[in-house]
Motif scaffolding. Structure first.
Motif, PDB file in Angstrom:
ATOM      1  N   HIS A  24       0.835  -1.200   0.000  1.00 15.74           N
ATOM      2  CA  HIS A  24       0.000   0.000   0.000  1.00 15.74           C
ATOM      3  C   HIS A  24       0.875   1.257   0.000  1.00 15.74           C
ATOM      4  N   GLU A  25       1.945   1.249   0.772  1.00 11.90           N
ATOM      5  CA  GLU A  25       2.845   2.411   0.828  1.00 11.90           C
ATOM      6  C   GLU A  25       3.531   2.658  -0.519  1.00 11.90           C
ATOM      7  N   LEU A  26       3.873   1.600  -1.242  1.00 14.37           N
ATOM      8  CA  LEU A  26       4.449   1.784  -2.578  1.00 14.37           C
ATOM      9  C   LEU A  26       3.464   2.500  -3.493  1.00 14.37           C
ATOM     10  N   PRO A  38      -4.391  10.063  -9.536  1.00 12.07           N
ATOM     11  CA  PRO A  38      -5.113   8.963  -8.881  1.00 12.07           C
ATOM     12  C   PRO A  38      -6.616   9.103  -9.086  1.00 12.07           C
ATOM     13  N   VAL A  39      -7.294   7.983  -9.251  1.00 13.25           N
ATOM     14  CA  VAL A  39      -8.742   8.030  -9.443  1.00 13.25           C
ATOM     15  C   VAL A  39      -9.506   7.780  -8.147  1.00 13.25           C
ATOM     16  N   SER A  40      -8.787   7.555  -7.056  1.00  6.55           N
ATOM     17  CA  SER A  40      -9.450   7.337  -5.765  1.00  6.55           C
ATOM     18  C   SER A  40      -8.779   8.195  -4.699  1.00  6.55           C
ATOM     19  N   TRP A  46     -10.179   2.961   0.076  1.00  4.79           N
ATOM     20  CA  TRP A  46     -10.418   3.046  -1.367  1.00  4.79           C
ATOM     21  C   TRP A  46      -9.468   2.188  -2.180  1.00  4.79           C
ATOM     22  N   TYR A  47      -8.275   1.928  -1.671  1.00  2.00           N
ATOM     23  CA  TYR A  47      -7.338   1.068  -2.394  1.00  2.00           C
ATOM     24  C   TYR A  47      -6.417   0.402  -1.381  1.00  2.00           C
ATOM     25  N   ALA A  48      -5.913  -0.760  -1.757  1.00  2.00           N
ATOM     26  CA  ALA A  48      -4.991  -1.488  -0.888  1.00  2.00           C
ATOM     27  C   ALA A  48      -3.697  -1.726  -1.653  1.00  2.00           C
ATOM     28  N   GLN A  49      -3.654  -2.785  -2.462  1.00  2.00           N
ATOM     29  CA  GLN A  49      -2.446  -3.135  -3.212  1.00  2.00           C
ATOM     30  C   GLN A  49      -2.614  -2.898  -4.707  1.00  2.00           C
TER      31      GLN A  49
END
Length: 110
Positions: A24-26, A38-40, A46-49
């Protein structure tokens, strides 16, 4: 279903919660690339990996083909609603060197 117990055991042995957080940090670092939109929202809700980014106008299919043919980077680059997007999926084996290489190879650097 036969492989699920082995997969669960593997994730437990390799502290997969930490691996997931590192992935996620990457993606969070990739959000800082100026030409990627970004779209989120920047939230683990909203996003993880995996995350999608809007690209500046480009010809999606040749770009996707070039990334794979020349650099062996395989990412979906799609056109939707008259815009182009790249979807980046980060796994435990990815590093910033690899993710950053994708950003460096996209032809929009400013």
């Amino acid at each position: 279903y036969l492989s699920v117990p082995a997969a669960v055991e593997f994730m437990a042995e390799h502290d997969w919660d930490s691996v997931r957080a590192q992935c996620h940090e990457l993606l969070r670092e990739l959000r800082a690339v100026p030409f990627l939109k970004p779209v989120s929202p920047d939230s683990s809700e909203w996003y993880a990996q995996m995350a999608a980014f809007e690209l500046p106008a480009c010809d999606a299919e040749p770009l996707k083909r070039r990334l794979y043919d020349e650099y062996k980077i395989e990412v979906p680059i799609i056109e939707w609603g008259g815009k182009q997007f790249v979807r980046v999926s980060v796994q435990g084996y990815n590093t910033w060197e690899g993710v950053g290489a994708l950003a460096a190879l996209l032809p929009f650097r400013r």
